[in-house]
Design an enzyme around this catalytic site. Structure first.
Site, mmCIF file in Angstrom:
data_model
loop_
_atom_site.group_PDB
_atom_site.id
_atom_site.type_symbol
_atom_site.label_atom_id
_atom_site.label_comp_id
_atom_site.label_asym_id
_atom_site.label_seq_id
_atom_site.Cartn_x
_atom_site.Cartn_y
_atom_site.Cartn_z
ATOM 1 C CB THR A 1 12.343 -33.688 14.532
ATOM 2 O OG1 THR A 1 13.260 -32.842 15.202
ATOM 3 C CG2 THR A 1 12.325 -33.324 13.084
ATOM 4 C CG PHE B 1 9.312 -28.929 6.116
ATOM 5 C CD1 PHE B 1 8.273 -29.421 5.352
ATOM 6 C CD2 PHE B 1 9.016 -28.190 7.246
ATOM 7 C CE1 PHE B 1 6.954 -29.167 5.701
ATOM 8 C CE2 PHE B 1 7.704 -27.934 7.593
ATOM 9 C CZ PHE B 1 6.676 -28.424 6.820
ATOM 10 C CB ILE C 1 3.823 -23.684 10.170
ATOM 11 C CG1 ILE C 1 4.164 -25.051 9.555
ATOM 12 C CG2 ILE C 1 4.652 -22.591 9.501
ATOM 13 C CD1 ILE C 1 3.620 -25.212 8.157
ATOM 14 C CG ASP C 2 4.872 -27.445 14.961
ATOM 15 O OD1 ASP C 2 4.654 -26.677 15.921
ATOM 16 O OD2 ASP C 2 5.996 -27.917 14.711
ATOM 17 C CG HIS D 1 8.334 -19.324 8.520
ATOM 18 N ND1 HIS D 1 9.324 -20.138 9.016
ATOM 19 C CD2 HIS D 1 8.986 -18.336 7.856
ATOM 20 C CE1 HIS D 1 10.511 -19.662 8.656
ATOM 21 N NE2 HIS D 1 10.330 -18.578 7.961
ATOM 22 C CG ASN E 1 20.559 -27.598 15.958
ATOM 23 O OD1 ASN E 1 19.385 -27.959 15.940
ATOM 24 N ND2 ASN E 1 21.296 -27.521 14.872
#
Ligand code: ZN
Length: 242
Positions: free
Chosen positions: A24, A31, A99-100, A115, A213
């Site tokens: 982000t 998502f 997955i980027d 993933h 986080n």
């Protein structure tokens, strides 16, 4: 944060675990967050393997912006610093839920993608592989990609709902988590399996975990250090760990 620097310097096998929060920062929307992409599409349809097989156009229409613009997104300080620390030999492996492909783009070599990613696409019928750019070209023409050998439907190698996670990646990640004497958890809320298990393997095998986080995680009480801001932590590491 000097404590973190000291721990990183001392660590013999530091493994990094990244989730959506680290991307982000690079401008990729989470998502699941409040402004997440799940609010724009019906993700249950878009990312479900059964729906995809019957209605691939639904996925590819929406994916044009979501997946096939990924090549325009630049890594953020988290990716570039992780790559730099890997290069220095401080970080050994990177396990990611993302997955980027941004870790690789930043120069990281040892990335385990839990993933998968759309870096490679495969024909669902014959298994023939296609590159991201080959498929992007087709999707940008507003077409659904089909295999030029057998005519089968082509799907990105990112894991959809209803599909198994890649077994090799899970096994590698599990081994790395057990071997880690220090795991840095970056931008993951640690609620999705098998992600949530990885830090537990580290702890069970005598390693320490550090969490960065901006939201609480179920493992906060196990963390030897906890920070909120990825940006601040990595700016500090950039200045103070060389
Ligand atoms: Zn084929």
């Amino acid at each position: 944060m000097q404590k973190l620097v000291d721990k990183l310097k001392k660590a013999k096998h530091c493994v990094v675990f990244t989730g959506a929060g680290s991307s982000t920062l690079a401008g990729i929307r989470d998502f699941r967050g409040k402004d997440g992409l799940y609010t724009e599409y019906d993700a249950e349809k878009m990312f479900h393997i059964d729906y995809f097989k019957n209605n691939p156009r639904y996925f590819y229409n929406h994916a044009r912006k979501l997946f096939y613009e990924l090549d325009k997104i630049e890594p953020c300080i988290v990716h570039t610093e992780v790559a730099r620390l890997e290069n220095l030999g401080i970080i050994k492996r990177i396990i990611t839920q993302n997955i980027d492909m941004l870790h690789q783009k930043a120069g990281s070599q040892n990335v385990i993608e839990l993933h998968g990613s759309p870096y490679i696409h495969s024909c669902l019928s014959c298994g023939k592989q296609f590159s991201f750019s080959q498929i992007k070209e087709i999707v940008d023409r507003d077409e659904v990609p089909y295999c030029d050998t057998c005519g089968g439907l082509i799907k990105p190698n990112a894991v959809f709902f209803g599909e198994q996670l890649p077994i090799d990646a899970i096994q590698d990640a599990t081994n790395e988590s057990k071997a880690a004497d220090l795991m840095l958890i970056l931008g993951s809320t640690l609620v999705v399996q098998p992600a949530a298990s990885m830090p537990l393997y580290t702890i069970q095998c005598g390693g320490e975990i550090v969490i960065v986080n901006n939201q609480p995680t179920p493992l906060d009480h196990h963390a030897v250090l906890k920070y909120e801001s990825l940006g601040e932590v990595f700016e500090f590491l950039r200045e103070n760990l060389n």
